[in-house]
Scaffold this active site. Structure first.
Site, mmCIF file in Angstrom:
data_model
loop_
_atom_site.group_PDB
_atom_site.id
_atom_site.type_symbol
_atom_site.label_atom_id
_atom_site.label_comp_id
_atom_site.label_asym_id
_atom_site.label_seq_id
_atom_site.Cartn_x
_atom_site.Cartn_y
_atom_site.Cartn_z
ATOM 1 N N TYR A 129 -0.305 6.883 5.084
ATOM 2 C CA TYR A 129 0.219 5.923 6.052
ATOM 3 C C TYR A 129 1.678 6.271 6.346
ATOM 4 C CZ TYR A 129 0.009 1.794 8.884
ATOM 5 O OH TYR A 129 0.022 0.956 9.972
ATOM 6 N N LYS A 179 -4.720 2.238 8.078
ATOM 7 C CA LYS A 179 -4.652 0.839 7.658
ATOM 8 C C LYS A 179 -5.894 0.458 6.857
ATOM 9 C CE LYS A 179 -1.413 -2.252 8.742
ATOM 10 N NZ LYS A 179 -0.038 -2.061 9.162
#
Length: 562
Positions: free
Chosen positions: A101, A172
């Site tokens: 991420y 996510k």
């Protein structure tokens, strides 16, 4: 291998089973499974455990020379063997979260079309607007419970990335699983391809999205409406998370759908929840209340205003009036301090603008009241940056704040790292180590005069996995503001700083599973109390959380006929 769970019965065999990431075990298929599923000869002779596989994968991972290559390598494992992918993350979550991420995912989004290898998730293009139901039915995931959707217009601080924004929903949802225990079989990333206004993408021969200027207005609204209705028909109990929508769409979409469907916007509400949780932890450590703080924001977009509204709600819950709370919050954007006589204030900014009469006596150095003016006159004790513009927390501003506040709380939250308002190293040097600092992106510890300061990452990954788990375990039909406030308070309860004055502001990522379960319980309990979920005792809710918490272990397989 988890022998305590019942085996899974699979109706296919041979190469097909090796090409299905959710069920592929690679070299960990047992001898019996290799015979029954026609895998003999398709794999090397040695049968490995998942830990042996993870050890080899980690050795390969370390051989890559840069973070983008590491990201691509991990994504390849995810697209080959999801259980192994999550075991690898489980073993190295602190090291690998910045790779899967922020900040690395930003670069992956920018290069999405150039590096494209294999399909994951759904791309719903505007030219296919009349076939959304068919597209959703094409998904091989039948029991989707959590969807992350983007239109790619405001990816981190990088702007319009078109379909390259798909890297964000994929990343996510990886965190929903690795941090919140949501089974990957229940997750689905979706990109709404409504065109792009990025000229570099429109001119790039490798760009894989719809080559058209972005649609807007009624066309856009009708397309999103058709999408939301189709998702509700296909998966009526799914939680939908809006991700990285542009400011002009983010708040209107949230307002339109929050009372119709089980949905929330992580940029607005998740960021607000983790920020409030971090502030509560900092206040507890100082033996004070959030309602006693004066808070300055740099950045008055939907994310900043969402955080401000959540802070005000918490202040009011502590006993002060809404009017008083709003007087203690100062929103600064490129035009200066928001004031109620300013033209063109956006709807979500209007209630956060300071009354002109309250600030007209300030001694200011510019026509528009600057952040430095706010420091000298408003005397904030908390400074939050959500501007997306690097370097705006200057030495002069930080030192001005420190003159009236012995232990300032400073959160430069902009992502990725290249967009941060000030580095923790600079902030701590300018305040002689007195500031409490949390950032949106990961930073190395800072050493000042032989003292080491751990830098808390005020990352939404502390919040949204627990919210998702709480919604899933309780069966909640909505995500209310009270559920989000409960998540903030639960996060603050997990802060090491609350128990140890020298501790970190936020828990270690190695503790994220227990943190997510604690948040899930708080969220689920409020959902039940508000009637958004069916009644259940605390014991049943806690058991549901444990039952829904997926871990990266292989299951036994049995073969069945089609």
């Amino acid at each position: 291998m988890d022998d305590n769970k019942r085996p899974l019965y699979l109706p296919f065999a041979g190469p097909a089973i090796l090409e299905a990431p959710l069920i592929n075990k690679g070299s960990a298929f047992t001898e019996e499974e290799r015979i029954f599923f026609n895998l003999e000869g398709l794999l090397p002779h040695v049968i490995e455990t998942i830990e042996e596989q993870a050890s080899r994968a980690y050795d390969q991972y370390k051989n890559f020379g840069n973070d983008l290559d590491r990201h691509i390598y991990l994504r390849n494992i995810q697209d080959t063997n999801e259980t192994l992918y999550y075991r690898l993350l489980q073993n190295h979550i602190t090291e690998m979260m910045p790779i899967i991420y922020t900040p690395t995912v930003g670069l992956a989004c920018e290069r999405f079309s150039k590096n494209y290898r294999r399909n994951r998730g759904l791309f719903i293009s505007y030219p296919n607007k009349d076939r959304i139901d068919d597209i959703l039915n094409n998904s091989t995931r039948q029991k989707v419970k959590i969807i992350v959707v983007t239109d790619g217009e405001r990816i981190l601080g990088l702007g319009d990335q078109g379909i390259g924004g798909m890297g964000i929903p994929i990343g996510k949802l990886s965190l929903y699983t690795s941090c919140g225990g949501i089974s990957p079989a229940y997750t689905l990333p979706i990109t709404l391809d409504v065109g792009t206004d990025n000229p570099h993408l429109l001119e790039d021969p490798m760009y894989m999205g719809w080559r058209n200027q972005r649609i807007g207005g009624e066309e856009y609204a009708e397309f999103v409406e058709a999408f939301m209705e189709a998702v509700h028909r296909r998966w009526p109990d799914a939680l939908i998370q809006f991700e990285d929508f542009a400011q002009k769409n983010a708040m209107p979409l949230l307002e339109r759908y929050k009372d119709r469907y089980c949905c929330f916007n992580d940029d607005i509400q998740g960021t607000a929840a983790v920020t409030v949780g971090s502030l509560l932890a900092a206040c507890q450590a100082a033996d004070s209340k959030l309602s006693q703080q004066r808070i300055a924001f740099l950045g008055a977009g939907s994310a900043g205003c969402g955080i401000a509204e959540a802070i005000i709600a918490q202040m009011v819950s502590e006993g002060i009036s809404d009017e008083q709370a709003r007087q203690q919050v100062f929103m600064v954007d490129r035009w200066g301090l928001l004031q109620d006589n300013m033209p063109n204030l956006l709807p979500f900014q209007q209630n956060l603008a300071q009354q002109v009469a309250k600030v007209e006596g300030w001694n200011t150095e510019s026509e528009n009241i600057s952040l430095l003016d706010v420091m000298h006159n408003g005397k904030p004790t908390v400074l939050i940056g959500v501007s997306g513009a690097p370097g705006l927390f200057s030495e002069e501003i930080i030192k001005a704040m420190h003159t009236h506040c012995e232990r300032p709380i400073i959160f430069p939250l902009s992502n990725p790292t290249s967009r941060v308002e000030a580095t923790p190293k600079d902030i701590l040097h300018w305040t002689k180590g007195q500031a409490l600092v949390a950032t949106g992106s990961p930073f190395e510890p800072v050493v000042i005069e032989e003292q080491t300061y751990e830098i808390a990452q005020c990352n939404n990954s502390y919040i949204f996995p627990g919210i998702g788990l709480g919604v899933l375990a309780s069966g909640a039909k909505r995500v209310s503001n009270e559920m989000l406030m409960a998540s903030s308070r639960a996060l603050a309860e997990c802060s090491p700083l609350a128990k140890d004055g020298e501790g970190s502001l936020l828990p270690a990522l190695e503790d994220i599973h227990s943190v997510s379960k604690h948040i899930a319980f708080a969220v689920g309990k409020v959902a039940i109390e508000q009637g958004h979920a069916l009644p259940a005792s605390d014991e049943l809710l806690m058991q549901a959380i444990e039952d829904n918490f997926w871990t990266a272990e292989y299951r036994r397989y049995k073969r069945t006929s089609f």
